[in-house]
Design a protein around this motif. Structure first.
Motif, PDB file in Angstrom:
ATOM      1  N   TYR A 154       0.842  -1.200   0.000  1.00  0.00           N
ATOM      2  CA  TYR A 154       0.000   0.000   0.000  1.00  0.00           C
ATOM      3  C   TYR A 154       0.876   1.248   0.000  1.00  0.00           C
ATOM      4  CZ  TYR A 154      -3.709   3.202   1.521  1.00  0.00           C
ATOM      5  OH  TYR A 154      -4.600   4.232   1.607  1.00  0.00           O
ATOM      6  N   HIS A 155       0.588   2.207  -0.900  1.00  0.00           N
ATOM      7  CA  HIS A 155       1.382   3.427  -0.973  1.00  0.00           C
ATOM      8  C   HIS A 155       0.579   4.532  -1.666  1.00  0.00           C
ATOM      9  CE1 HIS A 155       2.041   1.231  -4.723  1.00  0.00           C
ATOM     10  NE2 HIS A 155       2.365   2.368  -5.287  1.00  0.00           N
ATOM     11  N   TRP A 156       1.170   5.698  -1.753  1.00  0.00           N
ATOM     12  CA  TRP A 156       0.540   6.847  -2.408  1.00  0.00           C
ATOM     13  C   TRP A 156       1.639   7.803  -2.825  1.00  0.00           C
ATOM     14  CZ3 TRP A 156       0.356   5.371   2.602  1.00  0.00           C
ATOM     15  CH2 TRP A 156       0.950   6.207   3.551  1.00  0.00           C
TER      16      TRP A 156
ATOM     17  N   ASN B 151      -8.114   3.815  -3.144  1.00  0.00           N
ATOM     18  CA  ASN B 151      -9.010   4.321  -2.104  1.00  0.00           C
ATOM     19  C   ASN B 151      -9.867   3.156  -1.617  1.00  0.00           C
ATOM     20  OD1 ASN B 151      -7.912   6.956  -2.265  1.00  0.00           O
ATOM     21  ND2 ASN B 151      -9.209   7.394  -4.040  1.00  0.00           N
ATOM     22  N   THR B 152     -11.166   3.137  -1.903  1.00  0.00           N
ATOM     23  CA  THR B 152     -11.997   2.011  -1.459  1.00  0.00           C
ATOM     24  C   THR B 152     -12.571   1.225  -2.637  1.00  0.00           C
ATOM     25  OG1 THR B 152     -13.958   3.439  -1.326  1.00  0.00           O
ATOM     26  CG2 THR B 152     -12.642   3.179   0.679  1.00  0.00           C
ATOM     27  N   GLU B 153     -12.094   1.488  -3.847  1.00  0.00           N
ATOM     28  CA  GLU B 153     -12.604   0.809  -5.038  1.00  0.00           C
ATOM     29  C   GLU B 153     -11.615  -0.263  -5.496  1.00  0.00           C
ATOM     30  OE1 GLU B 153     -13.857   1.826  -9.685  1.00  0.00           O
ATOM     31  OE2 GLU B 153     -13.428   3.439  -8.266  1.00  0.00           O
ATOM     32  N   THR B 154     -12.141  -1.410  -5.901  1.00  0.00           N
ATOM     33  CA  THR B 154     -11.311  -2.523  -6.367  1.00  0.00           C
ATOM     34  C   THR B 154     -11.705  -2.913  -7.780  1.00  0.00           C
ATOM     35  OG1 THR B 154     -10.999  -3.400  -4.143  1.00  0.00           O
ATOM     36  CG2 THR B 154     -10.612  -4.906  -5.955  1.00  0.00           C
ATOM     37  N   ASN B 155     -10.702  -3.106  -8.645  1.00  0.00           N
ATOM     38  CA  ASN B 155     -10.922  -3.579 -10.006  1.00  0.00           C
ATOM     39  C   ASN B 155      -9.995  -4.750 -10.281  1.00  0.00           C
ATOM     40  OD1 ASN B 155     -12.786  -1.516 -11.444  1.00  0.00           O
ATOM     41  ND2 ASN B 155     -11.279  -0.223 -10.394  1.00  0.00           N
TER      42      ASN B 155
ATOM     43  N   GLY C  68      -4.416   6.632  -2.117  1.00  0.00           N
ATOM     44  CA  GLY C  68      -3.825   5.400  -1.622  1.00  0.00           C
ATOM     45  C   GLY C  68      -4.214   4.231  -2.506  1.00  0.00           C
ATOM     46  N   HIS C  69      -3.240   3.396  -2.877  1.00  0.00           N
ATOM     47  CA  HIS C  69      -3.530   2.294  -3.784  1.00  0.00           C
ATOM     48  C   HIS C  69      -2.561   1.143  -3.564  1.00  0.00           C
ATOM     49  CE1 HIS C  69      -0.568   4.846  -5.821  1.00  0.00           C
ATOM     50  NE2 HIS C  69      -0.175   3.766  -6.490  1.00  0.00           N
TER      51      HIS C  69
ATOM     52  N   GLU D 126     -12.044  -2.412   4.436  1.00  0.00           N
ATOM     53  CA  GLU D 126     -12.371  -1.159   3.748  1.00  0.00           C
ATOM     54  C   GLU D 126     -11.450  -0.924   2.557  1.00  0.00           C
ATOM     55  OE1 GLU D 126     -14.061   1.536   7.510  1.00  0.00           O
ATOM     56  OE2 GLU D 126     -11.995   1.755   6.802  1.00  0.00           O
ATOM     57  N   THR D 127     -10.176  -1.287   2.711  1.00  0.00           N
ATOM     58  CA  THR D 127      -9.189  -0.989   1.675  1.00  0.00           C
ATOM     59  C   THR D 127      -9.061  -2.103   0.647  1.00  0.00           C
ATOM     60  OG1 THR D 127      -7.923   0.277   3.325  1.00  0.00           O
ATOM     61  CG2 THR D 127      -6.795  -0.284   1.282  1.00  0.00           C
ATOM     62  N   LEU D 128      -8.990  -3.352   1.095  1.00  0.00           N
ATOM     63  CA  LEU D 128      -8.697  -4.466   0.194  1.00  0.00           C
ATOM     64  C   LEU D 128      -9.856  -5.451   0.035  1.00  0.00           C
ATOM     65  CD1 LEU D 128      -5.008  -5.229   1.279  1.00  0.00           C
ATOM     66  CD2 LEU D 128      -5.844  -3.642  -0.459  1.00  0.00           C
ATOM     67  N   HIS D 129     -10.974  -5.158   0.704  1.00  0.00           N
ATOM     68  CA  HIS D 129     -12.210  -5.928   0.515  1.00  0.00           C
ATOM     69  C   HIS D 129     -12.064  -7.420   0.812  1.00  0.00           C
ATOM     70  CE1 HIS D 129     -14.094  -2.362  -1.270  1.00  0.00           C
ATOM     71  NE2 HIS D 129     -12.923  -2.179  -1.869  1.00  0.00           N
TER      72      HIS D 129
END
Length: 314
Positions: free
Chosen positions: A29-31, A51-55, A70-71, A265-268
């Motif tokens: 995790y970094h930004w 952020n809070t979205e995952t693809n 953050g990603h 929240e971050t990685l689902h």
């Protein structure tokens, strides 16, 4: 070793560029506070959280990450690799009002848009940058700069950037203070660190430190502290045999519940679910990357494919 990692800069144009190709590994995790990140998946399957979205991205998919977001990415299969460009947020400065920057909310491919012309051009010019860097010679910088400027143009013309507030430029005194604060957090993130303690360390009042932090870092103190804690806990989760409670407490989380909440929240997924998904031999512990080389078969194949596309259109 002939690693594919190149840094270029053109200060008069506010343009700084880092271009590299690497193997996608475990989540780190970094930004980037003042850089955009353009990623192109060359091979494999990649899970990408921002952020809070995952693809989930497949071969040839593209994503652009705004500064400060953050990603983290995770390979779902072996030999997953990507081509990445980091470039300065100030590259768009001439088109913006003071203390604003562009945000690109919709620049990532889907199954339906993967072969759309703007994305094909982005792949072409990114490949041209990497190819020029590999080939070297007196005109490599010229080719790379022209290609990067075309990428900037495509992003502006086809992806409807929104002008949003950026971080204000700071004088030298403020910059030094913020640097001290960030260093202090890096050294004490695993303790019960509070904004009050940070203000006592800096010898400024709490309100001033809180405002300075938000205005110069882009997120408030507690969000930044949680990011650092999560960043380090994620590394320990992948590289140690510690149990989840130990990892949570050793990295400053108040308990396992709060660590689990941030993780979902971050990685689902839960930390234990993620740990079970790690591929043997595909774990890196810190911010290092496993760069590919210019002789890599996958890299050569994709460069040829991306560069030949423009010839096929002619």
């Amino acid at each position: 070793m002939d690693q594919l990692h190149f840094d270029m800069q053109w200060p008069r144009d506010n343009l700084y560029l880092s271009c590299f190709s690497h193997e996608v590994m475990n989540y780190r995790y970094h930004w980037h506070p003042d850089e955009y990140e353009l990623g192109i998946l060359l091979h494999g399957t990649q899970e990408f959280c921002c952020n809070t979205e995952t693809n989930v991205f497949q071969e040839d998919d593209i994503v652009l990450i705004d500064p400060g977001s953050g990603h983290a990415s995770f390979s779902r299969e072996a030999n997953t690799c990507a081509l990445v460009l980091h470039f300065s947020a100030d590259a768009f400065k001439q088109f913006l009002k003071k203390e604003t920057r562009f945000s690109f909310h919709n620049c990532h491919t889907t199954t339906e848009t993967r072969d759309a012309i703007p994305y094909r051009w982005l792949r072409f010019y990114a490949a041209q940058i990497l190819d020029a860097a590999i080939q070297g010679g007196p005109y490599a910088q010229l080719t790379a700069k022209a290609s990067m400027e075309m990428i900037l143009s495509i992003l502006c013309r086809h992806f409807q950037p929104e002008a949003v507030r950026s971080l204000p430029e700071q004088d030298e005194q403020h910059a030094k203070l913020v640097h001290r604060l960030l260093n202090y957090i890096d050294q004490h993130y695993n303790e019960k660190l509070s904004l009050e303690e940070l203000s006592q360390f800096a010898q400024y009042n709490r309100t001033y430190i809180s405002t300075l932090f938000k205005n110069t870092v882009g997120v408030n103190f507690y969000e930044y502290l949680t990011r650092v804690r999560f960043q380090n806990a994620l590394i320990e989760l992948a590289t140690t045999d510690k149990n989840l409670t130990e990892i949570a407490l050793d990295n400053g989380f108040s308990d396992l519940k709060s660590f689990n909440k941030r993780f979902r929240e971050t990685l689902h997924r839960s930390p234990s679910e993620y740990r079970a998904q790690l591929l043997p031999g595909h774990v890196l512990g810190d911010s290092t990357r496993r760069y590919l080389t210019s002789s890599d078969v996958l890299v050569q194949k994709k460069l040829k494919e991306y560069l030949n596309w423009s010839k096929e259109r002619a």
